[in-house]
Design a protein around this motif. Structure first.
Motif, mmCIF file in Angstrom:
data_model
loop_
_atom_site.group_PDB
_atom_site.id
_atom_site.type_symbol
_atom_site.label_atom_id
_atom_site.label_comp_id
_atom_site.label_asym_id
_atom_site.label_seq_id
_atom_site.Cartn_x
_atom_site.Cartn_y
_atom_site.Cartn_z
ATOM 1 N N GLN A 51 -9.238 61.850 0.328
ATOM 2 C CA GLN A 51 -9.333 60.751 -0.631
ATOM 3 C C GLN A 51 -9.076 59.412 0.053
ATOM 4 O O GLN A 51 -8.165 59.289 0.875
ATOM 5 C CB GLN A 51 -8.308 60.958 -1.746
ATOM 6 N N ASP A 52 -9.915 58.417 -0.273
ATOM 7 C CA ASP A 52 -9.674 57.083 0.286
ATOM 8 C C ASP A 52 -9.609 56.035 -0.815
ATOM 9 O O ASP A 52 -9.872 56.320 -1.981
ATOM 10 C CB ASP A 52 -10.745 56.742 1.338
ATOM 11 N N GLN A 53 -9.213 54.832 -0.423
ATOM 12 C CA GLN A 53 -9.142 53.708 -1.377
ATOM 13 C C GLN A 53 -10.188 52.664 -1.012
ATOM 14 O O GLN A 53 -10.022 51.493 -1.274
ATOM 15 C CB GLN A 53 -7.749 53.065 -1.314
ATOM 16 N N GLN B 155 -29.301 59.449 5.087
ATOM 17 C CA GLN B 155 -29.155 58.731 3.819
ATOM 18 C C GLN B 155 -27.843 57.964 3.835
ATOM 19 O O GLN B 155 -26.782 58.551 4.033
ATOM 20 C CB GLN B 155 -29.162 59.709 2.646
ATOM 21 N N GLN B 156 -27.959 56.668 3.643
ATOM 22 C CA GLN B 156 -26.758 55.850 3.605
ATOM 23 C C GLN B 156 -26.766 54.977 2.370
ATOM 24 O O GLN B 156 -27.820 54.686 1.825
ATOM 25 C CB GLN B 156 -26.700 54.978 4.864
ATOM 26 N N VAL B 157 -25.572 54.594 1.937
ATOM 27 C CA VAL B 157 -25.480 53.759 0.744
ATOM 28 C C VAL B 157 -26.129 52.412 1.041
ATOM 29 O O VAL B 157 -26.895 51.876 0.258
ATOM 30 C CB VAL B 157 -24.006 53.574 0.330
ATOM 31 N N ALA C 209 -13.141 60.274 9.356
ATOM 32 C CA ALA C 209 -13.713 59.093 10.015
ATOM 33 C C ALA C 209 -14.439 58.217 8.995
ATOM 34 O O ALA C 209 -14.282 56.988 8.992
ATOM 35 C CB ALA C 209 -14.669 59.528 11.119
ATOM 36 N N ASN C 210 -15.220 58.842 8.112
ATOM 37 C CA ASN C 210 -15.904 58.073 7.067
ATOM 38 C C ASN C 210 -14.899 57.358 6.174
ATOM 39 O O ASN C 210 -15.061 56.174 5.855
ATOM 40 C CB ASN C 210 -16.759 58.991 6.197
ATOM 41 N N ALA C 211 -13.857 58.095 5.777
ATOM 42 C CA ALA C 211 -12.853 57.522 4.878
ATOM 43 C C ALA C 211 -12.222 56.286 5.533
ATOM 44 O O ALA C 211 -12.010 55.259 4.882
ATOM 45 C CB ALA C 211 -11.793 58.559 4.549
ATOM 46 N N ILE C 212 -11.960 56.392 6.848
ATOM 47 C CA ILE C 212 -11.356 55.247 7.557
ATOM 48 C C ILE C 212 -12.367 54.096 7.653
ATOM 49 O O ILE C 212 -12.047 52.944 7.359
ATOM 50 C CB ILE C 212 -10.877 55.681 8.966
ATOM 51 N N LYS C 213 -13.618 54.467 8.032
ATOM 52 C CA LYS C 213 -14.666 53.444 8.229
ATOM 53 C C LYS C 213 -14.896 52.594 6.980
ATOM 54 O O LYS C 213 -15.137 51.408 7.067
ATOM 55 C CB LYS C 213 -16.004 54.136 8.570
ATOM 56 N N PHE C 214 -14.847 53.256 5.819
ATOM 57 C CA PHE C 214 -15.197 52.525 4.604
ATOM 58 C C PHE C 214 -13.970 52.062 3.808
ATOM 59 O O PHE C 214 -14.050 51.806 2.625
ATOM 60 C CB PHE C 214 -16.155 53.368 3.749
ATOM 61 N N GLY D 92 -22.297 54.668 12.602
ATOM 62 C CA GLY D 92 -22.627 56.050 12.234
ATOM 63 C C GLY D 92 -24.080 56.385 12.531
ATOM 64 O O GLY D 92 -24.833 55.558 13.044
ATOM 65 N N THR D 93 -24.429 57.619 12.201
ATOM 66 C CA THR D 93 -25.794 58.063 12.450
ATOM 67 C C THR D 93 -26.515 58.444 11.167
ATOM 68 O O THR D 93 -27.714 58.625 11.158
ATOM 69 C CB THR D 93 -25.772 59.309 13.355
ATOM 70 N N GLY D 94 -25.763 58.584 10.077
ATOM 71 C CA GLY D 94 -26.374 59.012 8.816
ATOM 72 C C GLY D 94 -26.605 60.515 8.796
ATOM 73 O O GLY D 94 -27.293 61.039 7.931
ATOM 74 N N GLY E 69 -23.821 62.716 9.613
ATOM 75 C CA GLY E 69 -22.514 63.366 9.501
ATOM 76 C C GLY E 69 -22.390 64.247 8.273
ATOM 77 O O GLY E 69 -22.041 65.432 8.382
ATOM 78 N N LEU E 70 -22.694 63.693 7.099
ATOM 79 C CA LEU E 70 -22.499 64.467 5.875
ATOM 80 C C LEU E 70 -23.488 65.624 5.773
ATOM 81 O O LEU E 70 -23.159 66.669 5.214
ATOM 82 C CB LEU E 70 -22.604 63.550 4.648
ATOM 83 N N ALA E 71 -24.700 65.414 6.314
ATOM 84 C CA ALA E 71 -25.681 66.510 6.301
ATOM 85 C C ALA E 71 -25.146 67.678 7.117
ATOM 86 O O ALA E 71 -25.269 68.845 6.731
ATOM 87 C CB ALA E 71 -27.015 66.025 6.847
ATOM 88 N N SER F 182 -27.564 49.101 6.307
ATOM 89 C CA SER F 182 -26.921 48.551 7.498
ATOM 90 C C SER F 182 -25.675 49.347 7.902
ATOM 91 O O SER F 182 -25.037 49.045 8.901
ATOM 92 C CB SER F 182 -26.538 47.097 7.242
ATOM 93 N N ASP F 183 -25.322 50.394 7.088
ATOM 94 C CA ASP F 183 -24.091 51.135 7.359
ATOM 95 C C ASP F 183 -24.037 51.722 8.768
ATOM 96 O O ASP F 183 -23.012 51.636 9.444
ATOM 97 C CB ASP F 183 -23.908 52.264 6.336
ATOM 98 N N SER F 184 -25.171 52.326 9.190
ATOM 99 C CA SER F 184 -25.107 53.011 10.479
ATOM 100 C C SER F 184 -24.906 51.991 11.601
ATOM 101 O O SER F 184 -24.153 52.216 12.530
ATOM 102 C CB SER F 184 -26.360 53.839 10.714
HETATM 103 P P1 ADP Z 1 -22.693 57.899 8.766
HETATM 104 O O1 ADP Z 1 -22.804 58.376 10.147
HETATM 105 O O2 ADP Z 1 -23.580 56.741 8.437
HETATM 106 O O3 ADP Z 1 -21.293 57.727 8.320
HETATM 107 P P2 ADP Z 1 -22.685 60.104 6.941
HETATM 108 O O4 ADP Z 1 -23.720 61.139 6.657
HETATM 109 O O5 ADP Z 1 -21.354 60.573 7.409
HETATM 110 O O6 ADP Z 1 -23.322 59.101 7.949
HETATM 111 O O7 ADP Z 1 -22.495 59.226 5.654
HETATM 112 C C1 ADP Z 1 -23.637 58.755 4.983
HETATM 113 C C2 ADP Z 1 -23.325 57.517 4.195
HETATM 114 O O8 ADP Z 1 -22.500 57.834 3.087
HETATM 115 C C3 ADP Z 1 -22.551 56.449 4.932
HETATM 116 O O9 ADP Z 1 -23.403 55.654 5.736
HETATM 117 C C4 ADP Z 1 -21.951 55.657 3.786
HETATM 118 O O10 ADP Z 1 -22.939 54.794 3.261
HETATM 119 C C5 ADP Z 1 -21.650 56.736 2.766
HETATM 120 N N1 ADP Z 1 -20.270 57.216 2.852
HETATM 121 C C6 ADP Z 1 -19.802 58.335 3.443
HETATM 122 N N2 ADP Z 1 -18.482 58.484 3.284
HETATM 123 C C7 ADP Z 1 -18.061 57.423 2.574
HETATM 124 C C8 ADP Z 1 -16.785 56.985 2.080
HETATM 125 N N3 ADP Z 1 -15.663 57.676 2.290
HETATM 126 N N4 ADP Z 1 -16.746 55.824 1.382
HETATM 127 C C9 ADP Z 1 -17.874 55.123 1.158
HETATM 128 N N5 ADP Z 1 -19.098 55.471 1.589
HETATM 129 C C10 ADP Z 1 -19.208 56.609 2.287
#
Ligand code: ADP
Length: 497
Positions: free
Chosen positions: A426-428, A445-447, A398-403, A457-459, A461-463, A450-452
């Protein structure tokens, strides 16, 4: 020679001689050599002149009426202002020159009349050089003494701050990670005694800092010269794990490259924060469920038909409440996983099936975003919790698609190794800056802040992904090139039932 009056004179010389011919001769000779010469015929006048404006060197006749040369010299040596001026005595051939006396009253040399021009010049020059060197040494000495005083003061200040700081501080060597010094706050937090820490290396003590973690921190420190508020775990002597923020700086101690580590124990703050977040989340659950139910009811039309505008408002409300619901559920999920309230339920399953299932689950989202989802599965049995593993994979896809951008491809690959397998997503897409590659696995933690909001997203997912992977004794990390794409790697060891 045209501008000779503007040339800085080589040195100021005072000639004290009661014989005018001598005076004239010496003055002429020295002036011609570029010296600035003052001449007086009386000892008393010489003393006054030297006091008023101390020359660089004095040529002093011994035999003079009223005050003789020895007495003049003695007086000069008694005053701070004139003590260091080199005095060369002048004596006539037929004078009985008392050399011992000349030196004992403070003279540095003597010349006898009639003068040999070269001899006088050489002696004058020698003594001026000696005097200059002396002056330089004195200045250097004063500077050094001041430096020593400044350094002592700085050391005292540092020692005081080091000893009395409420933050645990340690100094370790760069080469071996050996503890050289620690303060009492460090002892208190760690539970160790001074002897148990000093001269021991970070690796030897069971501080919960892995070699890899230590090496990566050290690398960052060496690259940038400082490390700031790096969150990490610290295991005390009793085995308790504290959460700390580490700030470190490189310092030189007696020629050894060392690290000054300042620690901020945030365990309690974190605990309160977690407690607060989970408390609020629990409290939100019931009203949330009720609101969702009510909105759903409104949507069914059982309470009357909404007009188009009303339907739009309802849809916005549903989207947002669903996001809030996701957030609350993820917070609680993470909290329960962390506290061990929900354990993984591993079973034997095939990684190829998981990959295919994850891809299928995300296919609709990929199509909506016009992203190609390409799977390269490999068949191998693994012992994992399939639901949790799917949760991880779908989150990463989902993250790979979103970004990513329209038309990009997302690959799902599996690589088999002897004792583990590696999954790559892997994404492009837009990529992740190097300094965020680790922090994005932390909660919220988000890059981009405004990402969430923008990406829904919720920030968290990766945790959650990291927690799940680590509970399978695996590892997860990201690699990325800004603007070119990111690859998330998961390593799962082949655990046996
Ligand atoms: P979120 O719910 O915001 O996606 P995640 O914990 O899954 O929370 O991801 C945290 C942040 O990491 C994202 O908000 C985004 O800034 C960055 N991120 C995650 N996956 C990618 C990706 N594939 N490409 C670019 N940025 C990513």
């Amino acid at each position: 020679m045209m501008h000779s009056q503007w040339v800085t004179p080589k040195a100021n010389i005072l000639v004290i001689d009661d014989t005018p011919e001598n005076l004239y001769l010496l003055a002429a000779m020295l002036t011609e050599q570029g010296y600035k010469v003052r001449s007086v015929t009386k000892g008393a006048a010489g003393l006054r002149g030297a006091q008023a404006s101390p020359p660089d060197l004095i040529l002093l006749d011994i035999n003079m009426p009223e005050i003789n040369g020895y007495e003049v010299c003695q007086s000069l040596k008694q005053s701070d202002r004139t003590r260091d001026i080199p005095v060369i005595f002048i004596s006539a051939m037929n004078d009985v020159l008392d050399k011992v006396k000349a030196f004992s009253v403070g003279g540095v040399d003597y010349i006898t009349k009639p003068f040999q021009v070269e001899e006088v010049l050489v002696r004058v020059e020698n003594h001026l050089t000696i005097r200059n060197l002396q002056k330089q040494l004195q200045e250097q000495n004063t500077r050094l003494q001041q430096e020593i005083r400044d350094r002592k003061l700085a050391e005292e200040k540092f020692a005081k701050a080091f000893r009395s700081s409420p933050s645990p501080i340690s100094i370790t060597t760069v080469s071996e990670g050996r503890f050289i010094d620690i303060n009492s706050s460090f002892l208190k937090m760690s539970g160790y005694s001074l002897e148990e820490i000093i001269n021991h290396c970070v690796d030897d003590l069971n501080l919960g800092i892995t070699q890899e973690h230590y090496a990566s921190n050290l690398q960052k420190l060496l690259e940038t010269g400082a490390l700031q508020n790096h969150e990490m775990e610290f295991r005390t002597k009793s085995g308790e794990v504290r959460i700390v923020l580490l700030s470190a700086e490189l310092i030189h101690l007696d020629g050894t490259e060392c690290i000054l580590n300042i620690v901020n124990d945030i365990t309690e703050r974190k605990r309160l924060e977690n407690e607060f977040i989970s408390l609020v989340s629990h409290e939100l659950r019931t009203p949330l469920t009720s609101v969702i139910g009510s909105l759903d009811l409104l949507g069914t039309g059982q309470l009357g038909t909404l007009n188009v505008k009303g339907q739009q408002v309802l849809n916005i409300a549903i989207t947002n409440i669903e996001r809030l619901n996701r957030l609350v559920n993820e917070i609680l999920d993470l909290e329960r996983m962390k506290s061990g309230k929900i354990a993984m339920q591993p079973v034997n399953c095939n990684v190829a099936d998981l990959i295919v299932q994850a891809a299928e689950a995300m296919q609709a989202m990929a199509e909506r975003a016009q992203i190609n989802l390409v799977t390269e599965p490999a068949s191998h049995e693994i012992f994992v919790d399939p639901d949790r593993m799917l949760q991880t994979l779908t989150n990463l896809i989902a993250n790979a698609i979103k970004f990513s951008k329209v038309g990009d491809t997302v690959w799902l690959r599996v690589r088999l190794h002897t004792d583990h397998l590696q999954i790559e997503i892997q994404d492009q897409g837009r990529g992740i800056p190097a300094n965020k590659l680790q922090t994005i696995f932390e909660r919220f933690q988000q890059v981009d802040v405004s990402d969430s909001r923008k990406k829904g997203g919720t920030g968290l997912g990766l945790a959650i992904c990291r927690n799940i992977v680590e509970q399978h004794q695996g590892k997860i990390w990201a690699e990325s090139i800004l603007g070119e794409g990111s690859t998330f790697h998961i390593i799962l060891p082949f655990l046996k039932k």
